[in-house]
Design a protein around this motif. Structure first.
Motif, PDB file in Angstrom:
ATOM      1  N   TYR A  34      48.185 -34.552  42.796  1.00 61.86           N
ATOM      2  CA  TYR A  34      48.247 -35.812  42.067  1.00 61.86           C
ATOM      3  C   TYR A  34      49.714 -36.177  41.924  1.00 61.86           C
ATOM      4  O   TYR A  34      50.482 -35.463  41.277  1.00 61.86           O
ATOM      5  N   SER A  35      50.117 -37.265  42.573  1.00 59.20           N
ATOM      6  CA  SER A  35      51.510 -37.700  42.521  1.00 59.20           C
ATOM      7  C   SER A  35      51.561 -39.190  42.801  1.00 59.20           C
ATOM      8  O   SER A  35      50.526 -39.841  42.993  1.00 59.20           O
ATOM      9  N   ALA A  39      46.273 -38.829  45.536  1.00 57.88           N
ATOM     10  CA  ALA A  39      45.591 -37.690  44.923  1.00 57.88           C
ATOM     11  C   ALA A  39      44.592 -37.085  45.895  1.00 57.88           C
ATOM     12  O   ALA A  39      44.058 -37.762  46.770  1.00 57.88           O
ATOM     13  N   VAL A  40      44.331 -35.779  45.703  1.00 61.01           N
ATOM     14  CA  VAL A  40      43.353 -35.030  46.498  1.00 61.01           C
ATOM     15  C   VAL A  40      42.583 -34.141  45.541  1.00 61.01           C
ATOM     16  O   VAL A  40      43.146 -33.589  44.587  1.00 61.01           O
ATOM     17  N   GLY A  41      41.296 -33.989  45.799  1.00 62.49           N
ATOM     18  CA  GLY A  41      40.477 -33.095  45.003  1.00 62.49           C
ATOM     19  C   GLY A  41      39.219 -32.711  45.752  1.00 62.49           C
ATOM     20  O   GLY A  41      38.988 -33.159  46.885  1.00 62.49           O
ATOM     21  N   PHE A  42      38.396 -31.892  45.103  1.00 63.09           N
ATOM     22  CA  PHE A  42      37.153 -31.409  45.700  1.00 63.09           C
ATOM     23  C   PHE A  42      36.001 -31.559  44.718  1.00 63.09           C
ATOM     24  O   PHE A  42      36.122 -31.178  43.553  1.00 63.09           O
ATOM     25  N   VAL A  43      34.883 -32.095  45.201  1.00 62.35           N
ATOM     26  CA  VAL A  43      33.682 -32.227  44.380  1.00 62.35           C
ATOM     27  C   VAL A  43      33.084 -30.832  44.204  1.00 62.35           C
ATOM     28  O   VAL A  43      32.766 -30.159  45.181  1.00 62.35           O
ATOM     29  N   LEU A  44      32.928 -30.405  42.973  1.00 61.92           N
ATOM     30  CA  LEU A  44      32.475 -29.052  42.666  1.00 61.92           C
ATOM     31  C   LEU A  44      30.954 -28.897  42.673  1.00 61.92           C
ATOM     32  O   LEU A  44      30.459 -27.776  42.723  1.00 61.92           O
ATOM     33  N   ASN A  45      30.219 -30.002  42.608  1.00 65.46           N
ATOM     34  CA  ASN A  45      28.785 -29.871  42.384  1.00 65.46           C
ATOM     35  C   ASN A  45      27.906 -30.587  43.409  1.00 65.46           C
ATOM     36  O   ASN A  45      26.759 -30.900  43.108  1.00 65.46           O
ATOM     37  N   HIS A  46      28.403 -30.804  44.612  1.00 65.73           N
ATOM     38  CA  HIS A  46      27.557 -31.368  45.671  1.00 65.73           C
ATOM     39  C   HIS A  46      27.459 -30.349  46.801  1.00 65.73           C
ATOM     40  O   HIS A  46      28.279 -30.340  47.724  1.00 65.73           O
ATOM     41  N   GLN A  47      26.462 -29.481  46.697  1.00 63.42           N
ATOM     42  CA  GLN A  47      26.297 -28.438  47.709  1.00 63.42           C
ATOM     43  C   GLN A  47      25.802 -29.064  49.007  1.00 63.42           C
ATOM     44  O   GLN A  47      24.929 -29.926  49.000  1.00 63.42           O
ATOM     45  N   SER A  48      26.365 -28.615  50.115  1.00 67.20           N
ATOM     46  CA  SER A  48      25.938 -29.105  51.430  1.00 67.20           C
ATOM     47  C   SER A  48      24.691 -28.342  51.864  1.00 67.20           C
ATOM     48  O   SER A  48      24.235 -27.426  51.180  1.00 67.20           O
ATOM     49  N   TRP A 129      42.642 -40.202  47.403  1.00 63.88           N
ATOM     50  CA  TRP A 129      42.982 -41.518  46.871  1.00 63.88           C
ATOM     51  C   TRP A 129      44.378 -41.886  47.357  1.00 63.88           C
ATOM     52  O   TRP A 129      45.284 -41.051  47.335  1.00 63.88           O
ATOM     53  N   THR A 130      44.561 -43.117  47.748  1.00 64.21           N
ATOM     54  CA  THR A 130      45.867 -43.600  48.181  1.00 64.21           C
ATOM     55  C   THR A 130      46.737 -43.901  46.963  1.00 64.21           C
ATOM     56  O   THR A 130      46.279 -43.807  45.816  1.00 64.21           O
ATOM     57  N   ILE A 131      47.959 -44.314  47.217  1.00 66.78           N
ATOM     58  CA  ILE A 131      48.910 -44.629  46.145  1.00 66.78           C
ATOM     59  C   ILE A 131      48.278 -45.604  45.145  1.00 66.78           C
ATOM     60  O   ILE A 131      47.808 -46.674  45.516  1.00 66.78           O
ATOM     61  N   GLY A 132      48.220 -45.204  43.880  1.00 66.76           N
ATOM     62  CA  GLY A 132      47.726 -46.064  42.810  1.00 66.76           C
ATOM     63  C   GLY A 132      46.214 -46.217  42.725  1.00 66.76           C
ATOM     64  O   GLY A 132      45.702 -46.749  41.741  1.00 66.76           O
ATOM     65  N   GLN A 133      45.470 -45.760  43.723  1.00 71.41           N
ATOM     66  CA  GLN A 133      44.020 -45.968  43.745  1.00 71.41           C
ATOM     67  C   GLN A 133      43.309 -45.243  42.598  1.00 71.41           C
ATOM     68  O   GLN A 133      42.488 -45.830  41.899  1.00 71.41           O
ATOM     69  N   LEU A 134      43.626 -43.970  42.393  1.00 69.33           N
ATOM     70  CA  LEU A 134      42.978 -43.227  41.311  1.00 69.33           C
ATOM     71  C   LEU A 134      43.348 -43.813  39.956  1.00 69.33           C
ATOM     72  O   LEU A 134      42.495 -43.961  39.081  1.00 69.33           O
ATOM     73  N   ASP A 135      44.607 -44.179  39.770  1.00 70.13           N
ATOM     74  CA  ASP A 135      45.022 -44.775  38.491  1.00 70.13           C
ATOM     75  C   ASP A 135      44.248 -46.064  38.212  1.00 70.13           C
ATOM     76  O   ASP A 135      43.837 -46.315  37.077  1.00 70.13           O
ATOM     77  N   ALA A 136      44.027 -46.860  39.249  1.00 69.45           N
ATOM     78  CA  ALA A 136      43.245 -48.095  39.085  1.00 69.45           C
ATOM     79  C   ALA A 136      41.806 -47.761  38.694  1.00 69.45           C
ATOM     80  O   ALA A 136      41.227 -48.407  37.818  1.00 69.45           O
ATOM     81  N   GLU A 137      41.216 -46.742  39.328  1.00 70.10           N
ATOM     82  CA  GLU A 137      39.847 -46.340  38.995  1.00 70.10           C
ATOM     83  C   GLU A 137      39.762 -45.815  37.568  1.00 70.10           C
ATOM     84  O   GLU A 137      38.770 -46.051  36.871  1.00 70.10           O
TER      85      GLU A 137
END
Length: 187
Positions: A34-35, A39-48, A129-137
């Motif tokens: 996150y900078s 941002a980058v992250g991983f969904v913890l609860n969607h098992q494939s 998320w691209t620059i500013g995308q997560l903050d907007a969400e």
């Protein structure tokens, strides 16, 4: 804003209850980056539908579930773990939670039954998320941010109740939304 704390590496993003995007519906995401760059992250609860052995057929002890980390880079494999004593070169993203590390060591540890499902979690793809995308969400109340959770929360394999349990753990301000139906039109 729904969140009273800011997003940061190691924090959880909890989707708002009526999010219809199937990639993030009732999801809990751990942020690994996150900078100002995004941002980058991983969904913890969607098992494939896959187990680790389906992706790495030459690996013994391959019954570990693999999660859908997000819609980006679906042909990539990532992992988080709680064993820096066994897996070198991981990046600590939260107290006791590490992102990545020496993958050859991980494969050997799994083949030798030295890692438990409660210590490592695998993902295909990631959430980005691209620059500013997560903050907007966040300003649009798409996500609730949390920095209160345990290792059990991160490494649980009970994906069906994780979203609800995390929402309830946020306290009375949020607990009522845990009972909202997924589709309010069906209420």
């Amino acid at each position: 804003m729904l969140s009273s704390i800011s997003a940061a590496v190691g924090h959880l993003l909890i989707s708002e209850p009526f999010m219809m995007d199937p990639n993030f519906k009732r999801s809990v995401i751990i942020l690994t980056e996150y900078s100002e760059s995004g941002a980058v992250g991983f969904v913890l609860n969607h098992q494939s539908e896959y187990l680790l052995g389906d992706i790495l057929p030459d690996t013994s002890y391959s019954e570990m579930p693999v999660y859908v980390g997000g819609p980006v880079g679906k042909n990539t494999l990532h992992f988080i773990h709680s064993r820096p004593d066994l897996i070198p070169n991981g990046i600590e993203i939260w107290d006791g939670v590490f992102w990545g590390g020496d993958f050859e060591v991980v494969k050997d540890l799994i083949s030798q039954y030295q890692l438990k499902e409660s210590e490592i979690k695998f993902f295909t793809g990631y959430s980005g998320w691209t620059i500013g995308q997560l903050d907007a969400e966040l300003r649009e109340n798409v996500w609730i941010v949390s920095d209160k959770f345990s290792l059990d929360t991160i490494f649980t394999h009970d994906e069906n109740t994780l979203w609800r349990d995390v929402v309830i753990s946020l306290g009375t301000r949020y607990a009522h939304i845990a009972n909202f139906p997924e589709n309010p039109a069906l209420n």
